[in-house]
Design an enzyme around this catalytic site. Sequence first.
Site, PDB file in Angstrom:
ATOM      1  N   CYS A 146       6.033  -1.162   1.675  1.00 38.58           N
ATOM      2  CA  CYS A 146       5.249  -0.597   2.779  1.00 38.58           C
ATOM      3  C   CYS A 146       5.370  -1.477   4.021  1.00 38.58           C
ATOM      4  CB  CYS A 146       3.804  -0.387   2.334  1.00 38.58           C
ATOM      5  SG  CYS A 146       2.888   0.724   3.406  1.00 38.58           S
TER       6      CYS A 146
ATOM      7  N   HIS B  26       4.076   1.992  -3.066  1.00 34.61           N
ATOM      8  CA  HIS B  26       3.527   0.752  -3.621  1.00 34.61           C
ATOM      9  C   HIS B  26       3.814   0.613  -5.117  1.00 34.61           C
ATOM     10  CE1 HIS B  26       1.492  -0.540   0.001  1.00 34.61           C
ATOM     11  NE2 HIS B  26       1.192   0.727   0.209  1.00 34.61           N
TER      12      HIS B  26
ATOM     13  N   GLU C  22       3.757  -1.899  -6.777  1.00 38.05           N
ATOM     14  CA  GLU C  22       2.838  -2.886  -7.354  1.00 38.05           C
ATOM     15  C   GLU C  22       1.535  -2.245  -7.819  1.00 38.05           C
ATOM     16  OE1 GLU C  22       3.475  -2.440  -4.220  1.00 38.05           O
ATOM     17  OE2 GLU C  22       1.720  -2.830  -2.956  1.00 38.05           O
TER      18      GLU C  22
END
Lengths: 217, 321
Positions: free
Chosen positions: A85, A175, A177
């Site tokens: 991002c 994302h 993560e």
Amino acid sequence: MPDDRAPVVGVLALQGASTAHLTAFEKLGVKARSVRSREGLEELTHLVLPGGESTTIHHLLELFDLRQEIIDRHQAGRLALFGTCAGAILLGGDDGQAPPRFGLLDAVLERNAYGRQIDSFSRVLPLPGLGIELRCVFIRAPKVRRVGPRACVLACDGDDPILVQGPGLLAATFHPELAEDPMVHSYFLRPALWGEVRDGSIEKEPSELGPQAAVGT
Amino acid sequence: MAKDDAVKANGGSETVAGGEPTRFSSALTPEADFEIKVGLARMLQGGVIMDVTTAEEARIAEDAGAVAVMALERVPADIRKEGGVARMASVERIVSIQEAVTIPTMAKARIGHFQEARVLEELAVDFIDESEVLTPADNEHHIDKTLFRVPFVCGARNLGEVLRRISEGAALIRTKGEAGTGDVSEAVRHLRLIHRELGALRAARREELLAQAKHLSAPFDLVRQVWEQGKLPVPNFAAGGVATPSDAALVMSLGAESVFVGSGIFKSDDPARTAAAIVKATARYQEPSILVEASREAGAAMKGMAVDQVAPDAQLQTRGW
């Protein structure tokens, strides 16, 4: 330029969702460290630029004299970079809007291209370049507006590239993560990440190419 | 679903005679919706969110490295001084602030005032702060935040209050502190208390969880979830009385993941410098040498008032429950 040292992984922790990245590496059995200073870059082979606000992260990278150091280490073939991002925005080329970009990844990303938080979304998408499906979360996400010949698109949402690779570079507009599966983080740690990209294709690993490697305008 | 349809469908809090309130229509499950809301909160980690009242202040905040701005009509110190009913900022003010910056814009709605929140959602602010700094619109009920697409942040003084707000749908918690005073002691007290109560909950045995839920006045399922995971499902930031770089470093050290600064910036001598210094101190709060630099660079802090000079009935933190 391949880097054959054992991976020493850092996550930039000046501002942004660094904790989520540390957790993703933990799932892979990799102990990553938080990086906040030039000293923190010593010995690193891999650095994550997390999601957050790209203007703030740029401001702090300049303030603490880290920006050029990261660029130099990458260009010397010693530091692989993974941006998610906001981090992905910084890796790409300038689009005339703040903040200034690193100009390392041969792609240009536009900030907040979907709109405001009300336009944030998530969906399960295939990542053909990695051979998996992942629940991808997009938060005030950027869009990849241009992909040059030295970048390879690993996955798309419709026509929009969402995961792009360059030599020693990985950029996600979503994302990874925040997903359960740390496969994108695992992909980042492969030595083959340094493979040359020509005409939108990764030269050294033709078998791992996604079908839409040449997307872009 | 197109954005416009989603916004129109989002009439959620209306109750049709005898019917249940309808949730906004969304392709997402409640869990996925909550993940996206909390996701934005996580992206703010390690940042400073600054109260601003004009487009010019918003630009100063963004240039100083703010991670978001909070649009409001008056900063808490002025609300405290001038009195009167404090409401959501005017639409013109919010829009001018949104247009001035590229970072997320938050705005405050009164506690329980779901129609102010609807206005803020229609304006597509990025986060709504259901805030005790404004005059409460409802002394018994907070907003049902699950009915909105925009994420909410709410203040809390203890773990029970944290969990009640999360159960209503808050995606981010901040300490209440005592806004507008420049006295950080209440934010410190709330952070320490929340962490102490979390520790006690983690240490509880399974059969003690119902008593914990009763003690905390919080829903049992959420109490059990926090006990199982050992942590809150949303981030916890600090707010209320942060006025200097060291104040920011203090609350970060006590476990806050980010810092809200209200009056502390635009009531200081040199807002641009103070803002940049607090951003710097927040990013590297563990390093005294950085705190020295940031402290040198900050303008003189707001004068403020000690919390014990605030009459009990003038305290903002006791609003909401």
